[in-house]
Design an enzyme around this catalytic site. Sequence first.
Site, mmCIF file in Angstrom:
data_model
loop_
_atom_site.group_PDB
_atom_site.id
_atom_site.type_symbol
_atom_site.label_atom_id
_atom_site.label_comp_id
_atom_site.label_asym_id
_atom_site.label_seq_id
_atom_site.Cartn_x
_atom_site.Cartn_y
_atom_site.Cartn_z
ATOM 1 N N ARG A 34 41.058 -22.383 25.036
ATOM 2 C CA ARG A 34 42.245 -23.832 24.117
ATOM 3 C C ARG A 34 42.369 -24.702 24.465
ATOM 4 O O ARG A 34 42.323 -25.992 25.610
ATOM 5 C CB ARG A 34 43.710 -23.014 24.146
ATOM 6 N N ASP A 35 43.298 -25.494 24.289
ATOM 7 C CA ASP A 35 43.689 -27.339 24.444
ATOM 8 C C ASP A 35 42.344 -28.210 24.071
ATOM 9 O O ASP A 35 42.288 -28.575 25.292
ATOM 10 C CB ASP A 35 44.366 -27.329 25.014
ATOM 11 N N TRP A 57 47.579 -23.865 17.737
ATOM 12 C CA TRP A 57 47.674 -23.716 18.968
ATOM 13 C C TRP A 57 47.719 -25.851 18.711
ATOM 14 O O TRP A 57 46.524 -26.059 18.238
ATOM 15 C CB TRP A 57 47.552 -23.103 19.922
ATOM 16 N N GLU A 88 45.674 -24.951 31.249
ATOM 17 C CA GLU A 88 45.966 -25.815 29.943
ATOM 18 C C GLU A 88 45.855 -27.555 29.345
ATOM 19 O O GLU A 88 46.261 -28.415 30.826
ATOM 20 C CB GLU A 88 47.228 -25.495 29.216
ATOM 21 N N ASN A 90 56.885 -28.220 21.462
ATOM 22 C CA ASN A 90 56.427 -27.916 22.644
ATOM 23 C C ASN A 90 55.439 -29.282 22.920
ATOM 24 O O ASN A 90 55.982 -31.026 22.367
ATOM 25 C CB ASN A 90 56.820 -27.195 23.582
ATOM 26 N N ASP A 91 54.482 -28.868 22.907
ATOM 27 C CA ASP A 91 52.831 -29.872 22.994
ATOM 28 C C ASP A 91 53.033 -31.026 22.490
ATOM 29 O O ASP A 91 52.681 -30.847 21.355
ATOM 30 C CB ASP A 91 51.540 -28.993 23.765
ATOM 31 N N GLN A 135 53.926 -29.381 18.517
ATOM 32 C CA GLN A 135 53.487 -27.584 18.730
ATOM 33 C C GLN A 135 55.328 -27.620 17.863
ATOM 34 O O GLN A 135 56.435 -28.107 18.949
ATOM 35 C CB GLN A 135 53.571 -27.358 20.099
ATOM 36 N N ASP A 162 48.714 -23.282 33.928
ATOM 37 C CA ASP A 162 49.919 -22.457 33.656
ATOM 38 C C ASP A 162 50.704 -21.787 34.576
ATOM 39 O O ASP A 162 51.502 -20.755 34.691
ATOM 40 C CB ASP A 162 48.880 -21.228 33.348
#
Length: 577
Positions: free
Chosen positions: A188-189, A122, A243, A62-63, A79, A276
């Site tokens: 996060r992120d 993450w 996100e 993913n990311d 990810q 999200d």
Amino acid sequence: MIFSLWQFCLLSLLLSFGVIELQASHHVYSNLQTTQLASTHPQAKDPYRTGYHFQPRKNWINDPNGPLIYKGIYHLFYQYNPSSVVWGNIVWAHSTSTDLVNWIPHEAAIYPSILSDINGCWSGSVTILPSGKPAILYTGINPDKEQVQNLAFPKNLSDPFLREWVKVPQNPLMAPTQANQINASSFRDPTTAWLGPDKRWRLIIGSKRNHRGLAILYRSKDFMHWTKAKHPLYSTPKNGMWECPDFFPVSKTKLLGLDTSAIGPDVKHVLKVSLDNTRKEYYTIGTYNVSKDIYIPDDGSIESDSGLRYDYGKFYASKTFFDSAKNRRILWGWINESSSVSGDIKKGWSGLQAIPRTIVLDKSRKQLVQWPVVELEKLRTNEVKLPSTLLKGGSLHEVIGVTAAQADVDVAFEISDLKKAEVMDPSWTNAQLLCSKKGTSVKGALGPFGLLAFVSKDLKEKTAIFYRIFKSHNNNNKYVVLMCSDQSRSSLNPDNDMTTYGTFVNVDPLHEKLSLRSLIDHSIVESFGGKGKECITARVYPTLAVDGDTHLYAFNYGSESVKIAGSAWSMKTAKIN
Ligand SMILES: *[C@@H]1O[C@H](CO)[C@@H](O)[C@H](O)[C@H]1NC(C)=O
Ligand SMILES: *[C@@H]1O[C@H](CO)[C@@H](O)[C@H](O)[C@H]1NC(C)=O
Ligand SMILES: *[C@@H]1O[C@H](CO)[C@@H](O)[C@H](O)[C@H]1NC(C)=O
Ligand SMILES: *[C@@H]1O[C@H](CO)[C@@H](O)[C@H](O)[C@H]1NC(C)=O
């Protein structure tokens, strides 16, 4: 038997509850988290595997994380689930490249190894410190399943591949506490940090309070001790968790990228969030007030579907970085599958990265413009020129001589007579709906015209990327241009998501040609309309239009003629992982 089935159900229930607590935003298939299911596909040839898009050899991706350039080498972390085709067991996988086209894989760079990331590593970003040293800040999941922020440095700065990373003993550097009132499941992120004129670092982290989306701001003098600012850099009511925020400067006057710390009269700022709630991304262009440390968007709100998006198809968790070697800002984005989980298991993989795009501010200063990095053009071969050709109403023109399943097509449409354009109904505000309603088969006056990709011999399967032009209902000299990507006939396999996508393109067909570039690659088509003003990325899984059985057409199903000119290229296969 019954007893053990119950035991099994109870276990998977517990497992899934355990993971739901993590608020991962990904469906958790606890029964698929085993290595046996990470199939090494037995089929000789996987028709959906791409030829020049970034993907790992197998499993879930993913990311994009922490893209950077160091000593002339581009790095992409991402990810990754090392053991399955569904989300889980997330580490930072790592690849490097000298040209953003061919990539070599390395061992995972960041994986659970300390308390503050023991339940997952993450997304995050890289900041290049003034000494030239890269620093990774990422979200770790601690033993209490809380989201905290950790720092890591390269072990050996003489290794141009930056293969090993060392986590600082002070981790976590930022954590939710009673006092700071941060929601431990929604924190996060971290972004790339930028250095203010007061010599203090700043970064933002995605969060929410109740339903308010937040870009929480932190500051630091030494990159090690971080203090939460009283106010977020920016926030918006009612749109839920933000996100993967991204915050960066763009030049008002030059078609170049800027270092993330750049400020000054020639600079505007961009704030992007991945929502999200909708699994879509939005960005605004605005002003960063450095002394107040707040961001003020010019207009439009980030959560609104009438707001700006990088891509009106599939594109999420994107991240930019400043390429100091070529003075450009490059955008990476994750493209997920549109196939079913069983389809993914059969393929043995899920997810890929979009072709990296150079982004600049449009001269209107109201939007960004994106274009595939120029290096991609190295893969072009066997150019097929389309000399200026009149496409009469209802015509189909096959582009012969390209490998149609792996191609780059760049054309422009010219309309000499706009008088017959249909009148735009003022209630048609939603471009995607309009594209669904007026799909490829609905004949208009000016449009649909465009490209048919992944076409089977009998034309049963096709993916249409096209334009329609409407006349504004209250102004005879103003036109509205609609761009669509219609996947509804892309595959005979009904298990796929075949949603149609669409957007309006801010071009004036009276004075400009309508350009369309499509990057076609086995199961993906990335389309750039209006010279990169709008993008639509779609995933498709044809059953007939596969490899050598794939055709490419230009078409015009409108009643009025349009002129087309341009080129198509076969694309060589890149060496990727
Ligand atoms: C650091 O990397 C360089 C270049 O790859 C290598 O020659 C050197 O041995 C490495 N140093 C250590 C301590 O591993
Ligand atoms: C914190 O975030 C989680 C995850 O979205 C949510 O379920 C929970 O309600 C939030 N808590 C508060 C106090 O807002
Ligand atoms: C930033 O805010 C301060 C205080 O309100 C104001 O004086 C200043 O003009 C603002 N700067 C910019 C660049 O807008
Ligand atoms: C991925 O794809 C599915 C179906 O095509 C979609 O519903 C989902 O929200 C997508 N995006 C993300 C970011 O997960």
